[in-house]
Design a protein around this motif. Structure first.
Motif, mmCIF file in Angstrom:
data_model
loop_
_atom_site.group_PDB
_atom_site.id
_atom_site.type_symbol
_atom_site.label_atom_id
_atom_site.label_comp_id
_atom_site.label_asym_id
_atom_site.label_seq_id
_atom_site.Cartn_x
_atom_site.Cartn_y
_atom_site.Cartn_z
ATOM 1 N N PRO A 1 0.813 -1.227 0.000
ATOM 2 C CA PRO A 1 0.000 0.000 0.000
ATOM 3 C C PRO A 1 0.841 1.270 0.000
ATOM 4 O O PRO A 1 0.465 2.268 -0.624
ATOM 5 C CB PRO A 1 -0.838 -0.116 1.279
ATOM 6 N N LEU A 20 0.613 4.157 -2.864
ATOM 7 C CA LEU A 20 0.319 5.535 -2.463
ATOM 8 C C LEU A 20 1.432 6.482 -2.893
ATOM 9 O O LEU A 20 1.176 7.641 -3.243
ATOM 10 C CB LEU A 20 0.124 5.593 -0.946
ATOM 11 N N LEU A 43 2.954 3.089 7.528
ATOM 12 C CA LEU A 43 2.478 3.432 6.191
ATOM 13 C C LEU A 43 2.822 4.880 5.841
ATOM 14 O O LEU A 43 3.344 5.165 4.752
ATOM 15 C CB LEU A 43 0.961 3.214 6.110
ATOM 16 N N SER A 88 -6.015 5.001 -3.770
ATOM 17 C CA SER A 88 -4.826 4.151 -3.749
ATOM 18 C C SER A 88 -4.951 2.999 -2.765
ATOM 19 O O SER A 88 -4.468 1.893 -3.019
ATOM 20 C CB SER A 88 -3.582 4.984 -3.402
ATOM 21 N N LEU A 89 -5.599 3.248 -1.634
ATOM 22 C CA LEU A 89 -5.702 2.215 -0.596
ATOM 23 C C LEU A 89 -6.983 1.394 -0.699
ATOM 24 O O LEU A 89 -7.225 0.531 0.166
ATOM 25 C CB LEU A 89 -5.621 2.860 0.792
ATOM 26 N N PHE A 102 -6.701 -2.403 -0.355
ATOM 27 C CA PHE A 102 -6.077 -2.907 0.864
ATOM 28 C C PHE A 102 -7.058 -2.796 2.026
ATOM 29 O O PHE A 102 -7.260 -1.724 2.594
ATOM 30 C CB PHE A 102 -4.788 -2.130 1.142
ATOM 31 N N LYS A 119 -7.655 5.677 6.692
ATOM 32 C CA LYS A 119 -7.472 6.418 5.443
ATOM 33 C C LYS A 119 -7.657 7.924 5.662
ATOM 34 O O LYS A 119 -6.925 8.733 5.093
ATOM 35 C CB LYS A 119 -8.453 5.915 4.386
#
Length: 415
Positions: A91, A95, A155, A323-324, A327, A335
């Motif tokens: 992820p 991103l 992340l 983008s996530l 996931f 998020k």
């Protein structure tokens, strides 16, 4: 005005560095990221401020900024635990690439529609502000009193350390298209893939070689460990750049690999690089602050507020949620927090100098807008990250400490 002797230059430099640190510390006490204090002092020391230091060499500032970013990324890599980032590797990379492109696209469209920029000027502005800033993210997240959930923290830090190459590539594409508008876009795809692959490969090689040298060389002087660590950061960036790879990615990857291997002097190297990274932040933000003429900022205030609002409330959230989306381990709360933690810092300001050096039309106005965006982002987002983590329930769970064993008093012997 006295002649600028070496002694006077070194005296002024020392005073500026010390005062900058004090300004950053003071701003942190009010909940504002230290970089605001660094930038503010640079502005006060510049041509428009009481310091009156006339500095407008964007090429030199660009070189200083790039050199400082090398050590910031290398140090950030050294402090990145592989066990924590491995579950979020996919992820974070999505991103750092797709997310940056989405942010760049949305901001580009905003600049074209609201600021009356041309297509390529809008693309350049969008690319400049598209990436989050590793220095700002590392500094803010690692000084928060709120302990943020480990996977979310990993992340954000991994993304911020690895998304600069994508932004730099997009800026390069924008400048190339401005110089030669008929260049087909597909021509840039192989260049990007080559930059990423070479950057990662060289970073792995230098990081591994660095640890092997320190393990086998048996250096007698402990300070030489620190010299080798500086050489490793510079070699990673320089070798990657010479071979047309991404030097910033190479420096970060080298730091990650070295930071997760055992070698003599590992603790001392980590502490030294951490101090060097802070020095790099001070020098970089102070230099960039000197470039700014505060009297020019009110003229771009409305444009800066518009770009900042779109970036924080639309572009960054859209890039994160899209983008996530594949996931599932990150829910909407994570998020949303990742969206808000996308701080902008020195990287966009450094990238904004590229347009000025290249002679792009309205590049100075673009630089002022970017500077305004960085200030607004730091002032609004930085102090509220910990509060948002609490509100969203993303605090790290800490196991309660077991109670200490009861102490037994010795029986008194009767006299």
């Amino acid at each position: 005005m006295p002649a600028v002797t070496p002694e006077l230059f070194l005296l002024v430099t020392g005073v500026l560095l010390l005062t900058t640190v004090l300004a950053g510390t003071l701003s942190s006490r009010f909940g504002v990221p230290a970089l605001i204090g660094f930038l503010a002092l640079g502005m006060l020391a510049g041509s428009d401020g009481p310091g009156g230091i006339g500095f407008a060499d964007y090429q030199v500032a660009q070189t200083i900024g790039v050199a400082c970013l090398i050590f910031i990324l290398f140090s950030g890599g050294l402090d990145t635990p592989w066990k924590a980032v491995r579950p979020v590797l996919s992820p974070a990379l999505v991103l750092a690439t797709v997310g940056v492109m989405i942010s760049a696209g949305i901001v580009s469209l905003t600049a074209i529609l609201l600021l009356d920029f041309s297509l390529l000027q809008g693309f350049l502005l969008g690319s400049v502000v598209a990436s989050t800033d590793a220095a700002a993210v590392f500094a803010v997240l690692r000084t928060q009193e709120t302990r943020i959930r480990e996977d979310v923290l990993a992340l954000i830090e991994l993304e911020s350390g690895s998304n600069d190459p994508m932004a730099i590539f997009l800026v390069g594409v924008a400048l190339a298209l401005i110089a030669a508008p008929t260049t087909p876009l597909l021509n840039f795809v192989p260049d990007f893939l080559l930059q990423m692959v070479l950057g990662a490969a060289i970073g792995l090689a230098i990081g591994y070689g660095f640890t092997v040298i320190l393990t086998r060389a048996k250096l007698r002087q402990g300070g030489l460990f620190l010299v080798v660590s500086v050489a490793a950061a510079l070699l990673a960036f320089g070798l990657a750049g010479v071979l047309t790879g991404s030097g910033f990615l190479a420096a970060y990857v080298a730091g990650v690999l070295a930071g997760n291997r055992e070698y003599p002097g590992r603790r001392a190297v980590s502490q030294f690089q951490d101090g060097l990274a802070w020095l790099a932040q001070v020098v970089m933000f102070l230099t960039l602050g000197l470039l700014v003429f505060p009297h020019q900022l009110p003229a771009v205030a409305l444009e800066g507020l518009a770009i900042t609002a779109v970036l924080m409330l639309i572009a960054r959230p859209a890039s994160v949620f899209i983008s996530l989306a594949p996931f599932r381990q990150f829910d909407w709360r994570a998020k949303l927090f990742v969206s808000w933690a996308g701080l902008r810092g020195a990287v966009p300001i450094v990238l904004a100098t590229f347009g000025i050096v290249a002679g792009v039309d309205d590049a100075q106005a673009m630089f002022n807008i970017v500077f305004f965006v960085v200030l607004a982002s730091s002032i609004v987002q930085g102090p509220t990250i910990g509060l948002l983590a609490k509100r969203l329930g993303l605090e790290r769970k800490v196991a309660p400490k077991p109670p200490p064993p009861p102490t037994q008093k010795a029986e008194e012997t009767p006299a």
